[in-house]
Design an enzyme around this catalytic site. Structure first.
Site, mmCIF file in Angstrom:
data_model
loop_
_atom_site.group_PDB
_atom_site.id
_atom_site.type_symbol
_atom_site.label_atom_id
_atom_site.label_comp_id
_atom_site.label_asym_id
_atom_site.label_seq_id
_atom_site.Cartn_x
_atom_site.Cartn_y
_atom_site.Cartn_z
ATOM 1 N N ASP A 215 -5.209 -6.252 8.521
ATOM 2 C CA ASP A 215 -3.809 -6.092 8.925
ATOM 3 C C ASP A 215 -3.751 -5.230 10.166
ATOM 4 O O ASP A 215 -4.609 -4.362 10.379
ATOM 5 C CB ASP A 215 -2.976 -5.455 7.796
ATOM 6 C CG ASP A 215 -3.339 -4.002 7.555
ATOM 7 O OD1 ASP A 215 -2.793 -3.118 8.243
ATOM 8 O OD2 ASP A 215 -4.193 -3.734 6.668
ATOM 9 N N ASP B 9 0.852 -1.186 0.000
ATOM 10 C CA ASP B 9 0.000 0.000 0.000
ATOM 11 C C ASP B 9 0.886 1.233 0.000
ATOM 12 O O ASP B 9 2.117 1.137 -0.028
ATOM 13 C CB ASP B 9 -0.988 -0.018 1.168
ATOM 14 C CG ASP B 9 -0.391 0.405 2.503
ATOM 15 O OD1 ASP B 9 0.856 0.445 2.628
ATOM 16 O OD2 ASP B 9 -1.157 0.684 3.431
#
Length: 406
Positions: free
Chosen positions: A254, A93
């Site tokens: 996460d 990301d």
């Protein structure tokens, strides 16, 4: 349900000497130190998440990687850099927290695609801009103009991202980033991302939300979510709610919270399957900044501190070998605590007594507790604290395995 552990470049040295608190003179960090997936079995996560901002930096400054680390990361690729087994997957990301104060994300679509592609990620999340604000009933209030602007920026970048990924033949799975400020705005983002072709969507900006607020968003998202669309929760670890989240399309999440609690949480920093304990603080006289300041100011005698520190460690180790009674250990801890904290600060002794009485490390099935014993429950230096964080990850993994999804 898959759990991804965000990269924080946290390793431990297998040869660290706990008795003398020193590293081997032959240690080479990048060669010898190990990650959590190398230190414990079973591997405590399904994969890792790596942010471009952590590797490369952003407008706010350099990333957490040194120049040699960054060069090695690009050269080896994400899986070889982390020495990941085949069973572990990877997701990239942009690390939107690192540029939250900027008007616009600092990256271009092409450079993010290059980062994901060159480094061999299995999946990559589109560039997004975090919205920090929440309106439970969106019909009752107007969102701030900045929120709607950030949502539109995120959606436009997501469209450019998936279009360019397709035309360039990207080999990773594109994941769309959804931002919102309430249930209906998140649902709008998901709906738009699905129209673009995304079948895996990461929900960002939810870290400050309570579990019931996340569930409220997921229920409304359900009204627009296609049957095959999978959701990922960015930065969320709510084990008690995961079975409910799964019913609404969440297939992965996460979080670093279980790991970070080992050294960031004041009390609940040693986890077990049914409880949390307080690790026993024995600060290093020559390594603890707060204690060093007290010594330099003349408030604490260095000689007295060293004697008290050694007495605590000796008593704890003897207690673990069942050679010293609990009362003697608490007396040593009280003496050092009063020297370091002073009379006005909160005492942890009652929590230490509970930790020592239950001695949870003796019944823990993880390899680290079995190998290091009471050392894992001592709050002192990064080698012990990170190992306790790795232990906490094994507890999280076991809890996830005990849940029923479906």
């Amino acid at each position: 349900m898959k759990f991804y552990f965000p990269d924080s470049q946290d390793l431990v040295s297998p040869t660290y000497d706990f008795i003398n608190d020193e590293y081997s003179p032959y240690r080479v960090r990048q060669r010898d130190d190990v990650y959590a997936h190398q230190a414990v079995t079973p591997i405590p996560y399904d994969g890792i998440l790596v942010s471009k901002a952590v590797v490369d930096g952003s407008m706010k400054g350099a990333g957490k990687y040194s120049a040699p680390q960054r060069e090695r990361f690009y050269r080896l690729g994400v899986k070889n850099f982390f020495r990941l087994p085949e069973t572990c997957s990877t997701i990239g990301d942009c690390g939107a927290f690192n540029y939250i104060d900027e008007e616009h994300p600092p990256y271009e679509v092409d450079e993010v695609l290059d980062f994901y592609g060159r480094c061999g990620f299995d999946a990559g999340i589109s560039i997004d801009h975090i919205i920090f604000g929440y309106i439970p009933e969106e019909s009752d209030a107007e969102p701030e103009a900045a929120w709607t602007n950030r949502q539109q920026i995120s959606l436009q970048l997501a469209e450019d991202f998936i279009t360019t990924a397709r035309t360039s033949g990207a080999r990773f799975e594109p994941v769309g980033a959804a931002q919102g400020w309430g249930p209906h705005s998140y649902a709008h983002s998901v709906q738009e991302l699905q129209k673009m072709g995304y079948r895996r969507i990461a929900l960002g900006g939810m870290v400050p939300l309570k579990s019931h607020e996340i569930l409220a968003c997921l229920r409304v998202i359900d009204t627009v979510r296609a049957p095959g669309t999978e959701l990922h929760l960015l930065g969320i670890n709510r084990v008690d709610s995961m079975e409910q989240f799964a019913r609404h399309g969440v297939t992965s999440f996460d979080s670093t919270s279980a790991f970070r609690q080992a050294f960031m949480d004041d009390r609940n920093n040693y986890h077990t399957a049914t409880d949390s304990y307080t690790a026993i603080r024995v600060p290093q006289v020559d390594g603890n900044p707060a204690l060093k300041r007290l010594i330099l100011s003349g408030s604490v005698s260095q000689a007295e501190a060293i004697i008290a520190e050694r007495a605590c460690l000796r008593a704890l180790r003897e207690f673990d070998r069942e050679e010293t009674p609990l009362e003697d250990v608490l007396t040593a801890l009280e003496a050092y605590e009063s020297l370091v904290l002073g009379p006005k600060k909160k005492s942890y002794l009652e929590y230490y007594e509970r930790t020592l009485s239950d001695a949870p490390w003796r019944n823990c099935p993880c390899a680290l507790c079995d190998k290091h014993g009471i050392e894992i429950a001592i709050f002192r230096g990064s080698e012990r604290n990170k190992r306790r964080g790795f232990h906490n990850l094994t507890v999280l993994e076991a809890k996830m395995r005990s849940l029923t999804f479906g």
